[in-house]
Design a protein around this motif. Structure first.
Motif, PDB file in Angstrom:
ATOM      1  N   SER A  12      14.094 -25.995   0.024  1.00 14.61           N
ATOM      2  CA  SER A  12      13.340 -24.999  -0.736  1.00 14.61           C
ATOM      3  C   SER A  12      13.696 -23.606  -0.226  1.00 14.61           C
ATOM      4  CB  SER A  12      11.843 -25.231  -0.592  1.00 14.61           C
ATOM      5  OG  SER A  12      11.151 -24.178  -1.240  1.00 14.61           O
ATOM      6  N   LEU A  13      13.885 -22.676  -1.150  1.00 11.83           N
ATOM      7  CA  LEU A  13      14.135 -21.286  -0.762  1.00 11.83           C
ATOM      8  C   LEU A  13      12.832 -20.511  -0.656  1.00 11.83           C
ATOM      9  CD1 LEU A  13      17.174 -20.479  -3.084  1.00 11.83           C
ATOM     10  CD2 LEU A  13      17.212 -21.115  -0.683  1.00 11.83           C
ATOM     11  N   ALA A  18       7.707 -16.962   1.924  1.00  6.96           N
ATOM     12  CA  ALA A  18       6.774 -16.340   0.970  1.00  6.96           C
ATOM     13  C   ALA A  18       7.264 -14.946   0.591  1.00  6.96           C
ATOM     14  CB  ALA A  18       5.389 -16.262   1.586  1.00  6.96           C
ATOM     15  N   GLY A  19       7.242 -14.669  -0.704  1.00  3.17           N
ATOM     16  CA  GLY A  19       7.636 -13.338  -1.172  1.00  3.17           C
ATOM     17  C   GLY A  19       9.130 -13.155  -1.342  1.00  3.17           C
ATOM     18  N   LEU A  20       9.913 -14.214  -1.087  1.00  2.00           N
ATOM     19  CA  LEU A  20      11.369 -14.100  -1.254  1.00  2.00           C
ATOM     20  C   LEU A  20      11.688 -13.842  -2.726  1.00  2.00           C
ATOM     21  CD1 LEU A  20      14.264 -14.568   0.048  1.00  2.00           C
ATOM     22  CD2 LEU A  20      14.108 -16.854  -0.938  1.00  2.00           C
ATOM     23  N   VAL A 141      21.510 -15.747   2.159  1.00  2.00           N
ATOM     24  CA  VAL A 141      20.933 -14.708   3.011  1.00  2.00           C
ATOM     25  C   VAL A 141      19.729 -14.097   2.306  1.00  2.00           C
ATOM     26  CG1 VAL A 141      21.397 -12.438   4.058  1.00  2.00           C
ATOM     27  CG2 VAL A 141      23.177 -14.217   4.078  1.00  2.00           C
ATOM     28  N   ASP A 142      18.628 -13.937   3.042  1.00  2.00           N
ATOM     29  CA  ASP A 142      17.429 -13.267   2.536  1.00  2.00           C
ATOM     30  C   ASP A 142      17.754 -11.774   2.432  1.00  2.00           C
ATOM     31  OD1 ASP A 142      14.941 -12.000   2.212  1.00  2.00           O
ATOM     32  OD2 ASP A 142      13.904 -13.463   3.486  1.00  2.00           O
ATOM     33  N   MET A 143      17.714 -11.234   1.219  1.00  2.00           N
ATOM     34  CA  MET A 143      18.130  -9.842   1.035  1.00  2.00           C
ATOM     35  C   MET A 143      17.117  -8.835   1.591  1.00  2.00           C
ATOM     36  SD  MET A 143      20.123 -10.041  -2.604  1.00  2.00           S
ATOM     37  CE  MET A 143      20.133  -8.290  -2.866  1.00  2.00           C
ATOM     38  N   GLY A 174       8.059 -24.807 -10.140  1.00  2.00           N
ATOM     39  CA  GLY A 174       7.622 -23.439  -9.825  1.00  2.00           C
ATOM     40  C   GLY A 174       8.217 -22.833  -8.568  1.00  2.00           C
ATOM     41  N   GLU A 175       9.074 -23.584  -7.867  1.00  2.00           N
ATOM     42  CA  GLU A 175       9.722 -22.991  -6.688  1.00  2.00           C
ATOM     43  C   GLU A 175      11.241 -23.040  -6.863  1.00  2.00           C
ATOM     44  OE1 GLU A 175       9.882 -25.368  -2.976  1.00  2.00           O
ATOM     45  OE2 GLU A 175       8.426 -26.675  -3.941  1.00  2.00           O
TER      46      GLU A 175
END
Length: 198
Positions: A12-13, A18-20, A141-143, A174-175
């Protein structure tokens, strides 16, 4: 800390992050240095291998419109949710060879997956294949903070394969999730690769 993935693994990303909203997908590879053919002045330097990364956006698992292909000839999806950072012709140097930015918050609701592929440009006419490539990887990568979340190193021998399905970002209950695929194909070009999803 980055998580190393194995072939077929799904993660899961958004659940753990949270908030990604945005991920940078980095794809990289190195060319195996081939032997020069011939002798002295007449030795021929083999052509560089030009790998092209692309993102195929699917609706209900299907490719329905040519504008849903983001690649070196169409760097930005019409939704502005997927943006290709441009073509690298040789794969030389460290780190990512090509990057694709995905803004998860802007992907229209009717799209459910983004397939990330790499094909070798003019592979058949140049006699090139993924067996001539090593150290291939895809990383996410989380931007927000430039932290690498996941990396998948492709370790199999892909001799004879001219294209590669590296992985896919997809919507599930939903994810947003990511699946490490690492499937080689003998598709001669991008249009044949895309046809798998039509």
């Amino acid at each position: 800390m980055s998580v190393s993935l194995t072939k077929g693994q799904k993660v899961s990303l958004t659940k753990e992050n949270a908030g990604l909203t945005g991920v940078m997908v980095g794809l990289g590879w190195d060319e195996v240095q081939p032997e020069r053919r011939g002798f002295g002045l007449f030795s021929r330097k083999p052509q560089d291998i030009d790998c092209d990364a692309s993102a195929i956006l699917l609706k209900n698992g299907k490719f329905v419109d040519k504008s849903d292909l983001v690649y070196f000839g169409n760097l930005r999806h019409k939704s502005n949710a997927v943006i290709h950072q441009g073509d690298n012709l040789t794969g030389a140097g460290e780190g990512d060879d090509e990057q694709i930015m995905i803004d998860l918050s802007r992907i229209p609701a009717d799209y459910d997956r983004i397939v990330l592929v790499v094909n070798i440009y003019s592979a058949v006419s140049r006699g090139q294949h993924f067996g001539m490539i090593r150290n291939a990887f895809i990383r996410l990568v989380d931007m927000r903070n430039n932290k690498e979340m996941f990396k998948y190193n492709l370790t199999e021998d892909y001799s004879g394969m001219t294209a590669m399905i590296f992985g896919e970002v997809y919507r599930h209950n939903g994810e947003w999730k990511f699946s490490a695929i690492g499937q080689g194909t003998a598709d001669p070009g991008l249009s044949e690769l895309v046809r798998r999803y039509s």
